[in-house]
Motif scaffolding. Structure first.
Motif, short mmCIF file in Angstrom:
data_model
loop_
_atom_site.label_atom_id
_atom_site.label_comp_id
_atom_site.label_asym_id
_atom_site.label_seq_id
_atom_site.Cartn_x
_atom_site.Cartn_y
_atom_site.Cartn_z
N HIS B 181 21.37 -6.90 31.53
CA HIS B 181 21.37 -8.37 31.37
C HIS B 181 21.52 -8.74 29.90
O HIS B 181 21.80 -9.89 29.57
N LEU B 182 21.31 -7.77 28.99
CA LEU B 182 21.48 -8.06 27.56
C LEU B 182 22.94 -8.26 27.19
O LEU B 182 23.25 -8.80 26.13
N ILE B 183 23.85 -7.79 28.07
CA ILE B 183 25.27 -8.11 27.87
C ILE B 183 25.67 -9.10 28.96
O ILE B 183 25.72 -8.75 30.13
N PRO B 184 25.92 -10.34 28.59
CA PRO B 184 26.24 -11.35 29.60
C PRO B 184 27.50 -10.97 30.36
O PRO B 184 28.41 -10.38 29.79
N PRO B 185 27.55 -11.27 31.66
CA PRO B 185 28.74 -10.93 32.45
C PRO B 185 29.95 -11.72 31.97
O PRO B 185 29.82 -12.86 31.50
N GLY B 186 31.10 -11.10 32.04
CA GLY B 186 32.36 -11.77 31.68
C GLY B 186 32.69 -11.70 30.21
O GLY B 186 33.63 -12.36 29.75
N VAL B 187 31.94 -10.88 29.44
CA VAL B 187 32.24 -10.74 28.01
C VAL B 187 33.27 -9.62 27.83
O VAL B 187 33.14 -8.55 28.43
N PRO B 188 34.33 -9.84 27.03
CA PRO B 188 35.31 -8.77 26.77
C PRO B 188 34.61 -7.54 26.18
O PRO B 188 33.65 -7.69 25.42
N ILE B 194 28.46 -6.68 20.00
CA ILE B 194 27.95 -7.83 19.23
C ILE B 194 27.04 -8.68 20.10
O ILE B 194 25.94 -9.09 19.67
N MET B 195 27.50 -8.94 21.34
CA MET B 195 26.69 -9.74 22.26
C MET B 195 25.36 -9.07 22.55
O MET B 195 24.32 -9.73 22.66
N PHE B 196 25.42 -7.75 22.64
CA PHE B 196 24.19 -7.01 22.90
C PHE B 196 23.17 -7.25 21.78
O PHE B 196 22.01 -7.53 22.03
N LEU B 197 23.69 -7.20 20.52
CA LEU B 197 22.80 -7.43 19.38
C LEU B 197 22.25 -8.86 19.39
O LEU B 197 21.06 -9.08 19.16
N VAL B 198 23.15 -9.81 19.70
CA VAL B 198 22.74 -11.22 19.71
C VAL B 198 21.67 -11.45 20.77
O VAL B 198 20.64 -12.09 20.52
N GLU B 199 21.92 -10.90 21.95
CA GLU B 199 20.96 -11.05 23.05
C GLU B 199 19.63 -10.38 22.72
O GLU B 199 18.56 -10.90 23.03
N LEU B 200 19.74 -9.19 22.09
CA LEU B 200 18.53 -8.47 21.71
C LEU B 200 17.71 -9.29 20.71
O LEU B 200 16.49 -9.39 20.80
N LEU B 201 18.43 -9.91 19.80
CA LEU B 201 17.77 -10.79 18.83
C LEU B 201 17.07 -11.93 19.56
O LEU B 201 15.95 -12.31 19.22
N GLY B 202 17.76 -12.46 20.60
CA GLY B 202 17.20 -13.56 21.38
C GLY B 202 15.90 -13.17 22.04
O GLY B 202 14.96 -13.95 22.11
N VAL B 203 15.84 -11.92 22.51
CA VAL B 203 14.63 -11.42 23.19
C VAL B 203 13.43 -11.57 22.27
O VAL B 203 12.33 -11.94 22.70
N PHE B 204 13.64 -11.29 20.98
CA PHE B 204 12.53 -11.38 20.04
C PHE B 204 12.38 -12.79 19.45
O PHE B 204 11.29 -13.20 19.09
N LYS B 206 12.75 -15.60 21.00
CA LYS B 206 12.05 -16.52 21.91
C LYS B 206 10.54 -16.51 21.67
O LYS B 206 9.96 -17.58 21.42
N PRO B 207 9.86 -15.37 21.74
CA PRO B 207 8.42 -15.41 21.46
C PRO B 207 8.10 -15.77 20.01
O PRO B 207 7.07 -16.41 19.75
N PHE B 208 8.99 -15.41 19.10
CA PHE B 208 8.77 -15.79 17.70
C PHE B 208 8.74 -17.31 17.57
O PHE B 208 7.88 -17.89 16.91
N ALA B 209 9.67 -17.97 18.28
CA ALA B 209 9.70 -19.43 18.26
C ALA B 209 8.44 -20.01 18.88
O ALA B 209 7.88 -21.00 18.39
#
Lengths: 167, 294
Positions: B181-188, B194-204, B206-209
């Motif tokens: 799920h860290l790589i959104p479906p439909g991404v080239p 890159i998306m994986f890194l962005v999503e991984l960043l998002g995981v952290f 969210k609780p940081f926010a």
């Protein structure tokens, strides 16, 4: 700045307090509370279902009673009609009989009257004969005896035309 | 001369605000000292600390820890009252608490993660909400202090939410599905790293926010109120009616913010769980936006 520093002691205390609180509140508060809510929901649903069922039952019973009432009403109307017809028929018969009897009585009376009149006429006629004979005897005392007079008159009557004889 | 006094006073007010908001080894209590200038500070008992992985952990009680213990005590007292009113026809406090719990379950949890997962995570969400709201409100009581205005406290709360979110995701999707799920479906495919890194960043992120939002909100209101009171000392008593009026306004606003921030923390935790849990269900039943709609 002191405000932005994170104290490991505070973290540990927060963890301890929050986890204990989570455990205690879950056991003592949220579970019983949600259980009570679920129980209430169940009771309300059951009450509604029971009410629905009772309502359906009573409606069915009411419909049955109504049908029964209709049947009885119809039967009663038919019975009433039959009774009325019978009574009307009986009354007509009685009336007819009474009329017939009245007619009979009247005709019998008329016959009686005819009879009486005829008898009276005969008597009058005989009386008239007697009177005429008495008168004639009185007039013709000497010349004729009673038997020859009666013969003369009888012959005379016999000689009268037939249609005049009874009047 | 006058300006110098004002400057000194400003310095003193700043110190007062910082002192009031930072954690400390003492709590303020009324009627504990006859000496007005000494304040009403009461020292807290020392407890032995220990060393863990090179980090010194002090277990001695601090002001915010005492406030959290007080909040826990108040909540347990509330529970005691609630339990007496439970039943088919709830009475008194049970009614109020039940309404809040049902709101959290039906409107927050069910709305974000669907009915099945909602039952499971409602106890955590309820505890979070009640704990945060109690801590927030204790901070508004005189002599009280805002534990949720401590970065360590909010970070811990956010960390626990973080753990729960990841736990819920892995439980629902499996380890592989969770990573997928860290790589959104439909991404080239060339974008995937890159998306994986962005999503991984998002995981952290969210609780940081969550952590920073609660901390900053609770801190900001208090800073404003204390500054308004401090203005009286800097500008003189003539300004008092204005600052007191603003102070009362801010206080009422703070009451609202105390509830609002607890709600937001709970709501967002629920939403982040729902993003993992309900999204998966939507895929299964071919029912897009299953979770977000209700």
């Amino acid at each position: 700045m002191a405000l932005m520093q994170i104290d490991p002691g505070v973290i540990l205390w927060t963890l301890i307090i929050f986890v204990c609180l989570l455990f205690l509140l879950k056991r003592l508060a949220w579970k019983p509370l949600l259980g009570a809510v679920a129980e209430r929901e169940k009771r309300i649903r059951e009450s509604l279902e029971t009410a629905e069922r009772v309502k359906a039952d009573s409606e069915k019973a009411l419909a049955e009673q109504r049908a029964l009432l209709d049947v009885q009403r119809q039967e009663m109307a038919e019975a009433m009609k039959r009774v009325r017809e019978e009574s009307e028929r009986g009354a007509a018969e009685l009336l007819e009989k009474a009329r017939k009897e009245a007619t009979e009585i009247a005709s019998r009376a008329r016959q009686q009257v005819d009879e009486d009149r005829r008898r009276a006429m005969d008597e009058v006629r005989l009386e008239a004969v007697e009177l005429a004979m008495a008168a004639a005897t009185h007039l013709l005392e000497k010349s004729l005896d009673a038997d020859s007079h009666r013969r003369v008159v009888k012959d005379y009557i016999a000689s009268l035309p037939q249609n005049l004889r009874r009047h | 001369m006058h300006a110098e006094v004002a400057e000194n006073m400003g310095q003193a007010v700043g110190d007062m605000i910082l002192h009031h908001l930072t954690n400390g080894r003492q709590v303020e209590l009324p009627f504990t000292s006859l000496d007005h200038l000494a304040g009403h500070a009461v020292g807290l008992p020392e407890l032995p600390g220990f060393e863990l992985g090179g980090v010194r952990i002090e277990l001695s009680l601090t002001k915010h820890v005492v406030m959290m213990l007080l909040a826990a005590l108040l909540l347990l007292m509330m529970v005691w009252r609630v339990r007496r009113g439970l039943g088919l026809v709830p009475r008194g406090l049970a009614n109020v608490v039940e309404a809040v719990v049902l709101f959290i379950r039906d409107d927050i949890a069910k709305g974000t993660m669907g009915p099945k997962a909602a039952e499971q995570y409602t106890p955590y969400l309820c505890t979070t909400f009640f704990f945060i709201v109690t801590c927030n409100l204790i901070g508004l009581v005189p002599y009280g202090s805002t534990a949720t205005g401590n970065l360590g406290v909010t970070a811990t709360l956010a960390f626990m939410s973080f753990l729960l979110i990841q736990y819920a995701g892995i439980r629902e999707l499996g380890v592989f599905g969770y990573l997928k799920h860290l790589i959104p479906p439909g991404v080239p495919f060339w974008l995937a790293p890159i998306m994986f890194l962005v999503e991984l960043l998002g995981v952290f992120a969210k609780p940081f926010a969550l952590c920073i939002r609660l901390f900053a909100n609770m801190l900001a209101g208090h800073v404003v109120i204390l500054s308004l009171i401090g203005l009286i000392f800097i500008l003189g008593w003539i300004i008092a009616p204005v600052t007191v009026a603003f102070g009362v306004f801010m206080y009422v606003l703070e009451l609202f913010v105390a509830l609002l921030q607890a709600y937001i923390f709970t709501m967002l935790t629920s939403l982040f769980i729902g993003l993992l849990v309900a999204g998966h269900h939507a895929d299964e039943h071919e029912e897009p936006s299953h979770g977000a709609k209700h």
